[in-house]
Motif scaffolding. Structure first.
Motif, mmCIF file in Angstrom:
data_model
loop_
_atom_site.group_PDB
_atom_site.id
_atom_site.type_symbol
_atom_site.label_atom_id
_atom_site.label_comp_id
_atom_site.label_asym_id
_atom_site.label_seq_id
_atom_site.Cartn_x
_atom_site.Cartn_y
_atom_site.Cartn_z
ATOM 1 N N PRO A 198 0.800 -1.442 -0.045
ATOM 2 C CA PRO A 198 0.732 -0.003 0.481
ATOM 3 C C PRO A 198 1.000 1.019 -0.486
ATOM 4 N N SER A 199 2.200 1.357 0.109
ATOM 5 C CA SER A 199 3.500 2.791 -0.009
ATOM 6 C C SER A 199 3.218 3.417 -1.194
ATOM 7 N N ILE A 200 3.048 4.676 -1.042
ATOM 8 C CA ILE A 200 2.753 5.642 -2.241
ATOM 9 C C ILE A 200 4.021 5.795 -3.244
ATOM 10 N N SER A 201 4.950 6.759 -2.112
ATOM 11 C CA SER A 201 6.046 7.937 -2.737
ATOM 12 C C SER A 201 7.735 6.869 -2.097
ATOM 13 N N ASN A 202 7.711 5.857 -4.080
ATOM 14 C CA ASN A 202 8.651 5.146 -3.936
ATOM 15 C C ASN A 202 9.377 5.549 -5.403
ATOM 16 N N TYR A 203 10.405 6.356 -5.400
ATOM 17 C CA TYR A 203 10.778 6.794 -7.140
ATOM 18 C C TYR A 203 11.973 7.098 -6.698
ATOM 19 N N VAL A 204 12.718 7.061 -7.611
ATOM 20 C CA VAL A 204 14.158 7.671 -7.898
ATOM 21 C C VAL A 204 14.360 8.877 -8.984
ATOM 22 N N LEU A 205 14.643 9.900 -8.639
ATOM 23 C CA LEU A 205 15.242 11.007 -9.684
ATOM 24 C C LEU A 205 16.883 10.507 -9.861
ATOM 25 N N GLN A 206 16.890 11.326 -11.104
ATOM 26 C CA GLN A 206 18.603 11.128 -11.247
ATOM 27 C C GLN A 206 19.162 12.869 -11.408
ATOM 28 N N LEU A 207 20.155 13.343 -10.918
ATOM 29 C CA LEU A 207 20.170 14.884 -11.274
ATOM 30 C C LEU A 207 21.301 14.236 -12.372
ATOM 31 N N SER A 208 21.363 15.178 -13.170
ATOM 32 C CA SER A 208 22.151 14.934 -14.350
ATOM 33 C C SER A 208 23.380 16.055 -14.417
ATOM 34 N N SER A 209 24.441 16.091 -14.928
ATOM 35 C CA SER A 209 25.541 16.953 -15.054
ATOM 36 C C SER A 209 24.970 18.547 -16.110
ATOM 37 N N SER A 211 26.553 19.773 -18.526
ATOM 38 C CA SER A 211 26.975 19.474 -19.775
ATOM 39 C C SER A 211 25.502 18.250 -20.510
ATOM 40 N N ASN A 212 25.669 17.491 -19.872
ATOM 41 C CA ASN A 212 25.378 16.216 -20.841
ATOM 42 C C ASN A 212 24.104 15.446 -20.017
ATOM 43 N N SER A 213 22.691 15.526 -20.307
ATOM 44 C CA SER A 213 21.650 15.365 -19.795
ATOM 45 C C SER A 213 21.727 13.913 -19.509
ATOM 46 N N GLN A 214 22.605 12.944 -20.298
ATOM 47 C CA GLN A 214 22.439 11.701 -19.230
ATOM 48 C C GLN A 214 23.354 10.894 -18.316
ATOM 49 N N GLU A 215 24.170 12.267 -17.925
ATOM 50 C CA GLU A 215 25.378 11.661 -17.050
ATOM 51 C C GLU A 215 25.135 11.824 -15.576
ATOM 52 N N ALA A 216 24.849 10.998 -14.962
ATOM 53 C CA ALA A 216 23.830 10.879 -13.960
ATOM 54 C C ALA A 216 25.090 11.493 -12.573
ATOM 55 N N VAL A 217 24.929 12.948 -11.900
ATOM 56 C CA VAL A 217 25.410 12.924 -10.899
ATOM 57 C C VAL A 217 25.356 12.435 -9.704
ATOM 58 N N ILE A 218 24.361 12.136 -9.510
ATOM 59 C CA ILE A 218 23.656 11.811 -8.127
ATOM 60 C C ILE A 218 22.273 10.898 -8.577
ATOM 61 N N PHE A 219 22.128 9.837 -7.734
ATOM 62 C CA PHE A 219 20.475 9.252 -7.568
ATOM 63 C C PHE A 219 20.087 9.722 -6.724
ATOM 64 N N MET A 220 19.060 9.943 -6.316
ATOM 65 C CA MET A 220 17.949 9.809 -4.774
ATOM 66 C C MET A 220 17.099 9.315 -5.515
ATOM 67 N N TYR A 221 16.711 8.558 -4.164
ATOM 68 C CA TYR A 221 15.541 7.391 -3.558
ATOM 69 C C TYR A 221 14.842 7.930 -2.909
ATOM 70 N N PHE A 222 13.447 7.819 -2.783
ATOM 71 C CA PHE A 222 12.519 8.224 -2.339
ATOM 72 C C PHE A 222 11.771 7.048 -1.403
ATOM 73 N N PHE A 223 11.882 7.181 -0.430
ATOM 74 C CA PHE A 223 10.537 5.437 0.167
ATOM 75 C C PHE A 223 9.286 6.669 1.227
ATOM 76 N N ASP A 224 8.268 5.601 1.270
ATOM 77 C CA ASP A 224 6.908 5.491 1.732
ATOM 78 C C ASP A 224 7.349 4.850 3.351
ATOM 79 N N SER A 225 7.888 5.265 4.701
ATOM 80 C CA SER A 225 8.002 4.371 5.241
ATOM 81 C C SER A 225 7.236 4.038 6.210
ATOM 82 N N GLY A 226 5.739 4.606 5.865
ATOM 83 C CA GLY A 226 4.627 3.951 6.663
ATOM 84 C C GLY A 226 4.203 4.557 6.940
#
Length: 380
Positions: A198-209, A211-226
């Protein structure tokens, strides 16, 4: 002034603050029509994130005190945003106090909470806390001689008469998330996979450089902890989702990763400073015990074994704002931002600063009165 008129006046003040911010910021905010892509760093500048935790909008909404706290919370966020000029905001749960909200659609309060970021054109994302969809708790004083107060719903300011304008059922996580996503082009929040119900807010966002939208600088993961309508836990299904998703987007663990959820895991209890011995922890308030999740279903073991994970950020405990090293990563609390919720500690927000080439992750606390403290390097 009668309480019902106080409620109306403070609601109008809050709306006026948002309108004034919008005029000052000069941003037009259209409705969201297409999904957003990755976040992107600006050339020659670090990427800065403000964490707003435990805002508790809508708390004690029928009293004079409650709406006034919402106005104060807007003030805290406005100060932080003006001082820091962040590129992104993360709402780290307990955005609203649903167990005090007696209207049909609690997204009215959620919308007020995100307005300081929206009116400045700052994108954001959110995760759920234990109060965001909690069932309404009937105040015992309503059954005393004072009786049920004359209630007013902020959407219409119509007095309560047992009709449709006010309601005593909670607004579900799904309804809150749907409202946020559909009505805001600046929201990067997501429902998450249906198999994680039943959890909802579970997703990942990529922060790109820059100069290049395909080059990831960091990944941010979000979790619903209930919490609220669900047990306070990150489930085994969520752990498997993280393992699959991280392998998909970052298979060799080359790109750094950071994690956000609301209720601290049981690992926070293990690392929490005892008495006055702070060890290598960095913070300013160590004034309560960690209120951890009900069970540990494996998320911390997975994070510990993944070298790319640099830090986990949570809210929930208003009297804690520390970051402590835990094995090869950091466990951090955000700072209590809202004037709703328990505790009289000064309000503020945790700030994250991400640099590219070379990568670094730094954090500090920005207070409502403007001063900074508790700077810590989380990428060492």
């Amino acid at each position: 002034m009668p309480p019902q008129w106080t409620f109306i006046c403070l609601s109008l003040i809050l709306a006026a603050i948002s309108s004034a911010d919008l005029r000052g910021a000069g941003h037009a905010v259209p409705l969201r029509t297409t999904p957003e892509g990755n976040l992107r760093m600006r050339g020659g500048a670090p990427f800065k994130i403000a964490l707003f935790a435990d805002l508790h909008f809508g708390e004690a909404a029928w009293t004079e005190w409650g709406p006034r706290q919402d106005v104060n919370s807007v003030g805290v966020m406005a100060t932080v945003l003006e001082k820091e000029q962040p590129d992104f905001v993360v709402y780290v749960g307990d955005v609203i106090t649903a167990n005090n909200i007696m209207i049909k659609n609690a997204s009215v309060y959620w919308d007020q909470a995100v307005s300081p970021a929206r009116v400045r054109g700052i994108p954001w994302s959110s995760v759920f806390g234990n109060h965001d969809d909690a069932p309404f708790e009937w105040p015992m004083e309503w059954f005393s001689e004072t009786g049920i107060p004359q209630l007013h719903c902020p959407a219409t300011n119509a007095s309560f008469s047992g009709g449709e304008e006010c309601s005593f059922r909670d607004t579900t996580r799904l309804e809150l998330m749907k409202s946020e996503i559909e009505q805001n082009t600046l929201s990067y929040s997501k429902d998450g996979p249906q198999n994680l119900w039943p959890s909802i807010s579970n997703y990942v966002l990529q922060l790109s450089s820059p100069s290049n939208s395909q080059e990831a600088v960091i990944f941010m993961y979000f979790f619903d902890s209930g919490g609220g309508s669900y047990p306070e836990v990150i489930s085994s299904a969520q752990v498997k989702w993280f393992q699959q998703k991280s392998q998909e987007v970052n298979p060799d663990s080359r790109v750094p990763e950071i994690i956000f959820w609301h209720i601290p895991s049981q690992a926070y209890e293990k690392v929490a400073p005892k008495s006055y011995v702070k060890k290598h922890c960095v913070g300013s308030i160590f004034l309560e015990d960690v209120a951890a999740q009900e069970a540990e279903m494996g998320i911390m073991k997975v994070l510990e074994q993944r070298p790319s994970v640099k830090a986990v950020f949570v809210g929930h405990n208003h009297g804690l704002d520390w970051c402590c090293p835990y094995k090869k990563l950091w466990l951090c609390f955000a700072r209590h931002t809202g004037y709703g919720g328990y505790g009289n500690w000064s309000r503020g927000a945790r700030i994250l600063e991400i640099n590219h080439q070379p990568f670094s992750l730094k954090s500090w606390i920005r207070m409502e009165d403007g001063h900074l403290h508790s700077e810590v390097l989380l990428s060492s």
